[in-house]
Enzyme design. Structure first.
Site, PDB file in Angstrom:
ATOM      1  N   HIS A  42       0.809  -1.215   0.000  1.00 14.99           N
ATOM      2  CA  HIS A  42       0.000   0.000   0.000  1.00 14.99           C
ATOM      3  C   HIS A  42       0.844   1.267   0.000  1.00 14.99           C
ATOM      4  O   HIS A  42       0.469   2.268  -0.628  1.00 14.99           O
ATOM      5  CB  HIS A  42      -0.972  -0.033   1.173  1.00 14.99           C
ATOM      6  CG  HIS A  42      -1.986  -1.115   1.036  1.00 14.99           C
ATOM      7  ND1 HIS A  42      -2.565  -1.761   2.108  1.00 14.99           N
ATOM      8  CD2 HIS A  42      -2.523  -1.705  -0.077  1.00 14.99           C
ATOM      9  CE1 HIS A  42      -3.423  -2.671   1.670  1.00 14.99           C
ATOM     10  NE2 HIS A  42      -3.397  -2.659   0.351  1.00 14.99           N
ATOM     11  N   HIS A  91      -7.255  -8.819  -8.199  1.00 20.86           N
ATOM     12  CA  HIS A  91      -7.643  -9.735  -7.121  1.00 20.86           C
ATOM     13  C   HIS A  91      -8.020  -8.866  -5.922  1.00 20.86           C
ATOM     14  O   HIS A  91      -7.271  -8.722  -4.961  1.00 20.86           O
ATOM     15  CB  HIS A  91      -6.507 -10.696  -6.779  1.00 20.86           C
ATOM     16  CG  HIS A  91      -6.122 -11.603  -7.909  1.00 20.86           C
ATOM     17  ND1 HIS A  91      -5.402 -11.171  -9.006  1.00 20.86           N
ATOM     18  CD2 HIS A  91      -6.366 -12.917  -8.129  1.00 20.86           C
ATOM     19  CE1 HIS A  91      -5.201 -12.195  -9.839  1.00 20.86           C
ATOM     20  NE2 HIS A  91      -5.782 -13.260  -9.325  1.00 20.86           N
ATOM     21  N   SER A 134      -6.554  -2.442  -1.076  1.00 22.65           N
ATOM     22  CA  SER A 134      -6.162  -1.634  -2.230  1.00 22.65           C
ATOM     23  C   SER A 134      -7.358  -1.053  -2.988  1.00 22.65           C
ATOM     24  O   SER A 134      -7.266   0.082  -3.486  1.00 22.65           O
ATOM     25  CB  SER A 134      -5.248  -2.433  -3.162  1.00 22.65           C
ATOM     26  OG  SER A 134      -5.791  -3.693  -3.468  1.00 22.65           O
ATOM     27  N   GLU A 163     -12.958  -9.752  -8.571  1.00 30.17           N
ATOM     28  CA  GLU A 163     -12.883 -10.662  -7.436  1.00 30.17           C
ATOM     29  C   GLU A 163     -13.685 -11.908  -7.778  1.00 30.17           C
ATOM     30  O   GLU A 163     -14.825 -11.825  -8.226  1.00 30.17           O
ATOM     31  CB  GLU A 163     -13.429 -10.000  -6.171  1.00 30.17           C
ATOM     32  CG  GLU A 163     -13.527 -10.920  -4.969  1.00 30.17           C
ATOM     33  CD  GLU A 163     -12.205 -11.611  -4.639  1.00 30.17           C
ATOM     34  OE1 GLU A 163     -12.222 -12.845  -4.433  1.00 30.17           O
ATOM     35  OE2 GLU A 163     -11.156 -10.932  -4.605  1.00 30.17           O
ATOM     36  N   GLY A 172      -9.297 -13.072 -11.908  1.00 27.90           N
ATOM     37  CA  GLY A 172      -8.450 -11.913 -12.151  1.00 27.90           C
ATOM     38  C   GLY A 172      -7.520 -12.068 -13.332  1.00 27.90           C
ATOM     39  O   GLY A 172      -7.309 -11.127 -14.106  1.00 27.90           O
ATOM     40  N   ASP A 190      -2.322  -8.938  -7.663  1.00 31.31           N
ATOM     41  CA  ASP A 190      -2.018  -9.385  -6.308  1.00 31.31           C
ATOM     42  C   ASP A 190      -2.765 -10.688  -6.013  1.00 31.31           C
ATOM     43  O   ASP A 190      -3.699 -10.718  -5.226  1.00 31.31           O
ATOM     44  CB  ASP A 190      -2.441  -8.277  -5.327  1.00 31.31           C
ATOM     45  CG  ASP A 190      -2.258  -8.672  -3.878  1.00 31.31           C
ATOM     46  OD1 ASP A 190      -1.463  -9.592  -3.615  1.00 31.31           O
ATOM     47  OD2 ASP A 190      -2.920  -8.071  -3.013  1.00 31.31           O
TER      48      ASP A 190
END
Length: 285
Positions: free
Chosen positions: A18, A41, A104, A122, A148, A168
Site C-alpha cells: 500500500h 484480485h 487496495s 474478485e 483476475g 495481487d
C-alpha cells in the site's frame, strides 16, 4: 479460491504494497490526463481489525501497528497515514484508534479524480458482494465477479489507456507463479505503456530471484523490483518478506521510495538479517 485476506489484513506485506501503491498513484496524478486503474484480485476492499479473522493471527500488530507506533511515520509516510486517518477518525499519534484497515480497492477509489476510472475483479462469490457493499455505488468504479487473470487478458489495454494495473493473487495454487508470469508478459505485449505492479511473497530468496528473471526476460520496458524481508529469506515454509515488480515505473520513482523503504525495514524487521532493496530487472531504453 479458499483464500480470505481478512486473516492477513494490515500485515507487513500489506504495508509495503500500500505504501508503494500510493506512491505510484501520486506519481501518475502529476499529470492531468485521466487514468484507468485495475485491481485484479480485489478482495473485499475494507477490513475490520476487530473481527475474529483479523484477531486470530493478529498479523496487523506486527505490520501497520508497528509502523504507527513510530512518530516518524507521519513525516515519512504522509499519504499512507492520511488514508488510515480518513478511515479511522479517532486514530492518534501512538496508533491507538486503529479499527479498520483499507484494502487496495478502497485506496484506489479514494484516489480517483472525476475522469478517472477503476475496475475491480474478485472471484470469491461472497467477497465480491462484500466488495460492492464496502465501496458503495460510484459511477467511476466497475466491479466484476470473475477470475483476475482472465480479466487482465480481456480488459487490457483499458480506456483510457494511461493507467496502472495492480496484480495481487493469493498464491494458493502451486502453478500461480507460472500463470502470473504468462499473464504479465501477455499484458505487456498488448499494453506496452501500462504501469504494472505485481505483488509477490518471498519465501526462498534464490527461488524468488530466479522467477523474477524469468518474468522480466521478454519485457521491453524499464522494470524494477521493490523488496522487503522481515527475516533472512532462507526458510521456504514461511513468508519471510514480499515485493512488487513494477513495469514502467515513474521517473525517479526509486529515489523517492528509498527512504520509505528503509523506514519500513526498521519498523517491520523481526530478526537480524531483515533487508530492503530496489533492484533493476530491465534498464530503461
Amino acid at each position: 479460491m479458499n483464500y480470505r485476506h481478512a486473516f492477513h489484513a494490515g500485515n507487513f506485506g500489506d504495508v509495503l504494497k500500500h505504501v508503494v501503491l500510493l506512491d505510484l498513484v501520486a506519481a501518475l496524478h502529476r499529470k492531468a490526463a485521466p487514468l484507468h486503474l485495475l485491481d485484479s484480485h480485489a478482495g473485499i476492499g475494507l477490513y475490520d481489525l476487530a473481527s475474529a479473522e483479523a484477531q486470530r493471527g493478529g498479523e496487523y500488530r506486527l505490520g501497520v501497528g508497528a509502523v504507527l507506533s513510530d512518530p516518524a511515520a507521519r513525516r515519512i509516510l504522509p499519504d499512507y497515514l492520511a488514508a488510515l486517518r480518513a478511515l479511522n477518525p479517532e486514530l492518534d499519534d501512538t496508533g491507538a484508534g486503529l479499527r479498520r484497515y483499507p484494502g487496495s480497492p478502497w485506496l484506489l477509489q479514494r484516489s480517483l479524480r472525476t475522469e478517472d476510472r477503476l475496475t475491480l475483479c474478485e472471484l470469491h462469490p461472497e467477497d465480491v458482494q462484500t466488495l460492492k457493499h464496502n465501496l458503495g455505488r460510484d459511477p467511476r468504479v466497475s466491479i466484476h465477479h470473475r477470475d483476475g487473470f482472465e480479466a487482465l487478458r480481456a480488459l487490457t489495454p483499458p480506456m483510457p489507456r494511461r493507467g496502472l494495473a495492480l496484480i495481487d493473487p493469493a498464491f494458493e495454487d502451486e502453478n500461480e507463479f507460472a500463470t502470473l508470469t504468462r499473464t504479465v508478459q501477455a499484458m505487456h505485449r498488448r499494453w506496452a505503456t501500462g504501469l504494472l505492479a505485481i505483488w509477490y511473497p518471498i519465501k526462498d530468496q534464490r527461488e524468488t530471484d530466479r522467477w523474477k528473471r524469468e518474468l522480466a526476460a521478454p519485457i521491453a520496458a524499464a522494470t524494477i523490483a521493490v523488496e522487503l524481508t522481515v527475516r533472512p529469506a532462507r526458510e521456504s515454509r514461511q513468508m519471510n518478506g514480499s515485493g512488487l515488480i513494477i513495469v514502467n515505473p515513474p521517473w525517479q520513482f526509486d529515489d523517492a521510495l528509498r527512504p520509505r523503504l528503509d523506514f519500513l525495514k526498521t519498523r517491520l524487521a523481526r530478526e537480524a538479517g531483515a533487508g530492503a532493496r530496489i533492484e533493476t530487472l530491465v534498464k530503461a531504453a
